[in-house]
Write a protein that holds these residues in place. Sequence first.
Motif, PDB file in Angstrom:
ATOM      1  N   UNK A  95       0.898  -1.286  -0.090  1.00 30.29           N
ATOM      2  CA  UNK A  95      -0.109   0.026   0.035  1.00 30.29           C
ATOM      3  C   UNK A  95       0.822   1.189  -0.175  1.00 30.29           C
ATOM      4  N   UNK A  96       1.883   1.390   0.597  1.00 34.59           N
ATOM      5  CA  UNK A  96       2.939   2.287   0.787  1.00 34.59           C
ATOM      6  C   UNK A  96       3.606   2.700  -0.654  1.00 34.59           C
ATOM      7  N   UNK A  97       3.955   1.462  -1.198  1.00 35.35           N
ATOM      8  CA  UNK A  97       4.726   1.622  -2.559  1.00 35.35           C
ATOM      9  C   UNK A  97       3.596   2.182  -3.602  1.00 35.35           C
ATOM     10  N   UNK A  98       2.345   1.630  -3.415  1.00 36.92           N
ATOM     11  CA  UNK A  98       1.469   2.356  -4.442  1.00 36.92           C
ATOM     12  C   UNK A  98       1.148   3.543  -4.190  1.00 36.92           C
ATOM     13  N   UNK A  99       0.865   3.965  -2.864  1.00 39.95           N
ATOM     14  CA  UNK A  99       0.690   5.413  -2.479  1.00 39.95           C
ATOM     15  C   UNK A  99       1.637   6.412  -2.957  1.00 39.95           C
ATOM     16  N   UNK A 100       3.347   6.012  -2.644  1.00 42.85           N
ATOM     17  CA  UNK A 100       4.439   6.769  -3.322  1.00 42.85           C
ATOM     18  C   UNK A 100       4.213   6.813  -4.855  1.00 42.85           C
ATOM     19  N   UNK A 101       4.071   5.736  -5.497  1.00 39.89           N
ATOM     20  CA  UNK A 101       4.089   5.689  -6.995  1.00 39.89           C
ATOM     21  C   UNK A 101       3.010   6.691  -7.319  1.00 39.89           C
ATOM     22  N   UNK A 102       1.814   6.684  -6.862  1.00 38.11           N
ATOM     23  CA  UNK A 102       0.967   7.517  -7.132  1.00 38.11           C
ATOM     24  C   UNK A 102       1.133   8.986  -7.055  1.00 38.11           C
ATOM     25  N   UNK A 103       1.793   9.565  -5.931  1.00 37.61           N
ATOM     26  CA  UNK A 103       2.270  10.674  -5.659  1.00 37.61           C
ATOM     27  C   UNK A 103       3.241  11.050  -6.762  1.00 37.61           C
ATOM     28  N   UNK A 104       3.937  10.132  -7.011  1.00 34.82           N
ATOM     29  CA  UNK A 104       5.522  10.573  -8.107  1.00 34.82           C
ATOM     30  C   UNK A 104       4.770  10.625  -9.291  1.00 34.82           C
ATOM     31  N   UNK A 105       3.998   9.897  -9.849  1.00 34.61           N
ATOM     32  CA  UNK A 105       3.480   9.932 -11.083  1.00 34.61           C
ATOM     33  C   UNK A 105       2.338  10.744 -11.469  1.00 34.61           C
ATOM     34  N   UNK A 106       1.818  11.302 -10.380  1.00 30.60           N
ATOM     35  CA  UNK A 106       0.462  12.032 -10.689  1.00 30.60           C
ATOM     36  C   UNK A 106       1.207  13.820 -11.057  1.00 30.60           C
TER      37      UNK A 106
END
Length: 109
Positions: A95-106
């Motif tokens: 979940x943390x990895x997904x959240x970080x990827x979401x913030x980085x790619x948005x």
Amino acid sequence: MDSLRSGHGGIQMLLTAEQEAQHIISSARNLRTVRLKQAKDEADQEMALYRSNMEADHQNRKSQTSSESIAKQLEEETQIRIQSLKESALKVSPDVVAMLLNYVTTVKN
């Protein structure tokens, strides 16, 4: 009559010697009793000192064992907590990895 006096003097000497022997024996018995009492008192003191030393040694060993036991228990509790934290981290890691990827790619304007 001289033989009677010398016989009487001999008996008197024997009685005197017997009394002296009785005094010597009595004195020796008294000294022996005193010495036995001294030896008993010394043995009691030595025994009390030995007991005191043994009790102190036992208390030291007991407290060392207690300290070692506490340290071992704390080590076990720490390892259990570390393992629990690792398991929690593994659960939330995706979940943390997904959240970080979401913030980085948005991209924000």
